[in-house]
Design an enzyme around this catalytic site. Sequence first.
Site, PDB file in Angstrom:
ATOM      1  CG  ASP A 280      -2.276   0.054   1.065  1.00 51.43           C
ATOM      2  OD1 ASP A 280      -2.451   1.463   0.343  1.00 51.43           O
ATOM      3  OD2 ASP A 280      -3.290  -0.589   1.361  1.00 51.43           O
TER       4      ASP A 280
ATOM      5  CG  ASP B 127      -4.728   5.297   0.866  1.00 51.26           C
ATOM      6  OD1 ASP B 127      -5.606   4.531   1.042  1.00 51.26           O
ATOM      7  OD2 ASP B 127      -4.709   6.539   1.539  1.00 51.26           O
TER       8      ASP B 127
ATOM      9  CD  GLU C   3      -9.085   4.300  -1.677  1.00 50.81           C
ATOM     10  OE1 GLU C   3      -9.931   3.890  -1.059  1.00 50.81           O
ATOM     11  OE2 GLU C   3      -8.026   4.858  -1.298  1.00 50.81           O
TER      12      GLU C   3
ATOM     13  CG  HIS D  30      -9.140  -1.515   3.987  1.00 55.42           C
ATOM     14  ND1 HIS D  30      -8.915  -1.656   2.546  1.00 55.42           N
ATOM     15  CD2 HIS D  30      -8.697  -0.571   4.340  1.00 55.42           C
ATOM     16  CE1 HIS D  30      -8.366  -0.368   2.049  1.00 55.42           C
ATOM     17  NE2 HIS D  30      -8.192   0.272   3.614  1.00 55.42           N
ATOM     18  CG  ASP D  31     -11.569   1.685   3.234  1.00 54.83           C
ATOM     19  OD1 ASP D  31     -11.067   1.481   4.423  1.00 54.83           O
ATOM     20  OD2 ASP D  31     -10.809   2.111   2.081  1.00 54.83           O
TER      21      ASP D  31
HETATM   22  C1  GLC Z   1      -8.305   4.867   1.954  1.00 57.24           C
HETATM   23  C2  GLC Z   1      -8.028   3.828   2.818  1.00 57.24           C
HETATM   24  C3  GLC Z   1      -8.891   4.055   3.895  1.00 57.24           C
HETATM   25  C4  GLC Z   1      -8.235   5.219   4.773  1.00 57.24           C
HETATM   26  C5  GLC Z   1      -8.264   6.244   3.816  1.00 57.24           C
HETATM   27  C6  GLC Z   1      -7.097   7.299   4.536  1.00 57.24           C
HETATM   28  O1  GLC Z   1      -9.298   5.305   1.429  1.00 57.24           O
HETATM   29  O2  GLC Z   1      -8.615   2.855   2.056  1.00 57.24           O
HETATM   30  O3  GLC Z   1      -8.885   2.879   4.616  1.00 57.24           O
HETATM   31  O4  GLC Z   1      -8.885   5.597   5.832  1.00 57.24           O
HETATM   32  O5  GLC Z   1      -7.796   6.199   2.478  1.00 57.24           O
HETATM   33  O6  GLC Z   1      -5.953   6.905   4.089  1.00 57.24           O
END
Ligand code: GLC
Length: 544
Positions: free
Chosen positions: A97, A198, A253, A326-327
């Site tokens: 990540d 991320d 992401e 995970h979100d």
């Molecule tokens: C992304 C991650 C999440 C995190 C956010 C801030 O969305 O997947 O888990 O809280 O970024 O880093």
Amino acid sequence: MKDWWKDIVMYQIYPRSFQDSNGDGIGDLRGIINRLEYIASLGIDLIWLSPIYQSPNDDNGYDISNYYEIHPEFGTMEDFDELLEGIHARGMKLIMDLVVNHTSDEHRWFEESRKSKDNPFRDYYIWKPGVNGGPPNNWQQWFGGSAWGFDQETNEYYLHLFTKKQPDLNWENPKVRNEIHTNLKFWLDKGIDGFRMDVISLLSKQLDYPNSLSTNIHYLAEHHYANGPQIHEFINEMYENIIQYYDVMTVGEGPGITKELANLYIGKNRRELNMIFQLDHMIIDHGEGGKFDIVNFKLTDLKKILDGWEAAIGNDGWNNIFLDNHDFPRMVSRFGNDGTYRIESAKMLNTFLLTQRGTPCIYMGSEIGMTNVAFEHPHDYKDVEAKNFFNEVKSKNGDLQIALQQMHVQGRDNVRVPMQWNDSKNAGFTDQNPWIKVNPNCTSINVKESENDPDSILHYFRKLTQFRKDNEVLRKGNYTNMDPLHEQIYSYSRQFENQMMMVICNFSDEELNLPTYVHGSYVFGNYDDAQRLRPWEVKIYSVN
Ligand code: GLC
Ligand code: CA
């Protein structure tokens, strides 16, 4: 091989919750090493590890205080090297990540930056004077509240799109970009196989920092935070300077990236990213008030989103296919039926993931059909988003019981409870106190039990990954939705050269007639073959 990432099955591990090896109740790298045989046995090609770097854990590792150190909770750099070697030895790959939209406020850069306005690190972050005694504008952070943190030391505000312990980096500063390139190179030189990046769509800010017409987070993301003026320049620069010299993959992401903009990030000739995790279907049930304002959705809404992305990306880009991470809540609880038809629907949804067009990403535990969890007390929840939400409800004298019900549906801790290995007290995750409680259903839903049951989701999952490997058409074929308007059946064909397969998925509790367009020979499914489409059944036909 070129574009190997189009052929693989990915598996996401949330290290804190996978396997504890030393009895401190926190999953760690040694725990993953000890489970590599298991992961390989699933037919997984690539593991994505959520962050394992040094972090004060305000957002469980997505707030990094040192990009070059492993968090001691997870182990040492030697453990990491051993893990990478173990993964490669089994013919698998590893991506890390990359969290570089922001750092932790305990990162040395920020500690320096906040000291004075002329500190050499001041411009590593985004500092602004207040306006009329308040923050510079009305932007909101992701988990509620202003996106501007006031710092008394210099009497200015810093931008944090996430928590106040996650200050946003200033990507306009070439020194910041150089630091990140060095970071990329460090990990790639260790031999990792790429990155999940991320919130990569947020790096470039709207430099005039306008007030927003709405403070809804999805509106803010799409109109103000994502796709900023220099976003493509920044991502392309990472590619040109570093990434292109390695045989690796990247998946970004992409909050706020619409399907119309997708190929600007992932188009073949763009030299930016290989794939994005688009989030439209992950916010399908979020109402005006955000994720805890839950609205119903129909199967046709899901089809519209996924088919829309498939069409928009076409042959220029490449999709990543996922239904949770995970979100977000567990896929079987959100898109399936985690009660009566848990087994059938988990098998069907896994099949769906592996037969859509794109690279599938499986979240740990999906292979045994793990479900959402329903803790009774707010204090059982550990996620910063959950804590903020309960605090907000309390401060407004809201109904905590209702808030708990909303949390049961939408909370991120649904997927962050420990992996369920066996039916012992803490699910075989740890022999001490786990950092977050286990799901009580671990007594019946666990890996050990699944290994012993020939009809389990787990055994089915192994056949499924093999089936995908054996059938090029599922990896390379074109995609056509065969019935876009049906509210219970999601059916599509995949076609490659002279091969064709039809996938018929029943997304409902009802037994249905087989659609009349179905033909060919039955080759795969989650029930025995029959001329009916039973609840949550999937059938695959080969048509030649
Ligand atoms: C992304 C991650 C999440 C995190 C956010 C801030 O969305 O997947 O888990 O809280 O970024 O880093
Ligand atoms: Ca541990």
